[in-house]
Scaffold this motif. Structure first.
Motif, short mmCIF file in Angstrom:
data_model
loop_
_atom_site.label_atom_id
_atom_site.label_comp_id
_atom_site.label_asym_id
_atom_site.label_seq_id
_atom_site.Cartn_x
_atom_site.Cartn_y
_atom_site.Cartn_z
N PHE A 293 12.28 10.03 -1.35
CA PHE A 293 12.42 11.49 -1.38
C PHE A 293 11.35 12.10 -0.50
O PHE A 293 10.20 11.68 -0.52
CB PHE A 293 12.28 12.02 -2.81
N THR A 294 11.73 13.12 0.26
CA THR A 294 10.76 13.76 1.15
C THR A 294 9.92 14.81 0.44
O THR A 294 8.82 15.10 0.88
CB THR A 294 11.48 14.42 2.35
N GLN A 295 10.43 15.38 -0.64
CA GLN A 295 9.71 16.42 -1.38
C GLN A 295 9.81 16.15 -2.88
O GLN A 295 10.85 15.72 -3.36
CB GLN A 295 10.32 17.80 -1.11
N THR B 265 0.85 -1.19 0.00
CA THR B 265 0.00 0.00 0.00
C THR B 265 0.88 1.24 0.00
O THR B 265 2.08 1.17 0.28
CB THR B 265 -0.93 0.01 1.23
N SER B 266 0.31 2.38 -0.27
CA SER B 266 1.08 3.63 -0.34
C SER B 266 1.75 4.03 0.96
O SER B 266 2.72 4.77 0.96
CB SER B 266 0.18 4.78 -0.80
N LEU C 239 8.15 2.87 -7.58
CA LEU C 239 7.05 3.00 -6.63
C LEU C 239 6.75 4.44 -6.24
O LEU C 239 5.59 4.83 -6.21
CB LEU C 239 7.31 2.15 -5.38
N GLN C 240 7.76 5.23 -5.92
CA GLN C 240 7.49 6.60 -5.51
C GLN C 240 6.86 7.41 -6.65
O GLN C 240 5.96 8.22 -6.43
CB GLN C 240 8.75 7.29 -5.00
N PHE C 241 7.30 7.18 -7.86
CA PHE C 241 6.73 7.90 -9.00
C PHE C 241 5.29 7.46 -9.25
O PHE C 241 4.43 8.28 -9.58
CB PHE C 241 7.59 7.69 -10.25
#
Length: 167
Positions: free
Chosen positions: A147-149, A6-7, A118-120
């Motif tokens: 990445f935090t931002q 999950t996200s 995944l982050q993208f």
């Protein structure tokens, strides 16, 4: 059953099965468990699935998400297939579903899904991810929040970083 990420980085058992497109002349065989069927077949036989709330759809990378306009939020899950990691059309499909069609339910990435994507995928609006079988699911949480931002505006933030920093 495979697992799904999950996200928020948690791992849970995946109860949904992706039903492949039947060959020409064959009928669609839907199991008694939660199933994701090709979107065009769901649209063609929508009235046959009205009594089941455990039927979702999957879109291939060449499918147009606009075909689901007006009925998109009737679906509990929409999966987007990534046939190979270098095919980025699934990212656009996710953004169209979230931003133009206002899809509110679970959006899932399936197919050739890799950890470094995944982050993208999350920024494009995906909620859940089924990793390719040869990838380590236990590394997924770190990859989702590497990445935090983000610099650009996306489904997770309306403003680019330079505007957020100015305010």
């Amino acid at each position: 059953m495979p697992d799904v990420i999950t996200s928020d980085g948690s791992i849970r058992q995946d109860d949904w099965v992706v039903v492949p497109r039947p060959a020409d002349g064959e009928s669609l065989d839907i199991p008694e468990q939660p199933a994701l069927i090709p979107a065009d077949l769901w649209l063609a036989g929508k009235e046959h699935f009205e009594d089941r709330d455990d039927i979702g759809v999957w879109l291939d990378s060449h499918d147009e998400p606009e075909t689901l306009a007006g009925v998109v939020n009737e679906l509990p899950v929409i999966a987007v297939n990534f046939p190979k990691f270098s095919d980025g059309r699934g990212y656009s499909i996710a953004r169209l579903l979230r931003e133009r069609l206002n899809y509110q339910n679970e959006l899932r990435a399936v197919g050739d899904v890799l950890l470094d994507q995944l982050q993208f995928m999350k920024r494009c609006g995906f909620d859940t991810y089924v990793l390719r079988a040869d990838k380590d699911i236990n590394k997924a949480a770190r990859c989702l929040n590497f990445f935090t931002q983000g610099y650009q505006a996306a489904t997770d933030t309306d403003e680019p970083l330079f505007r957020r920093r100015a305010s």
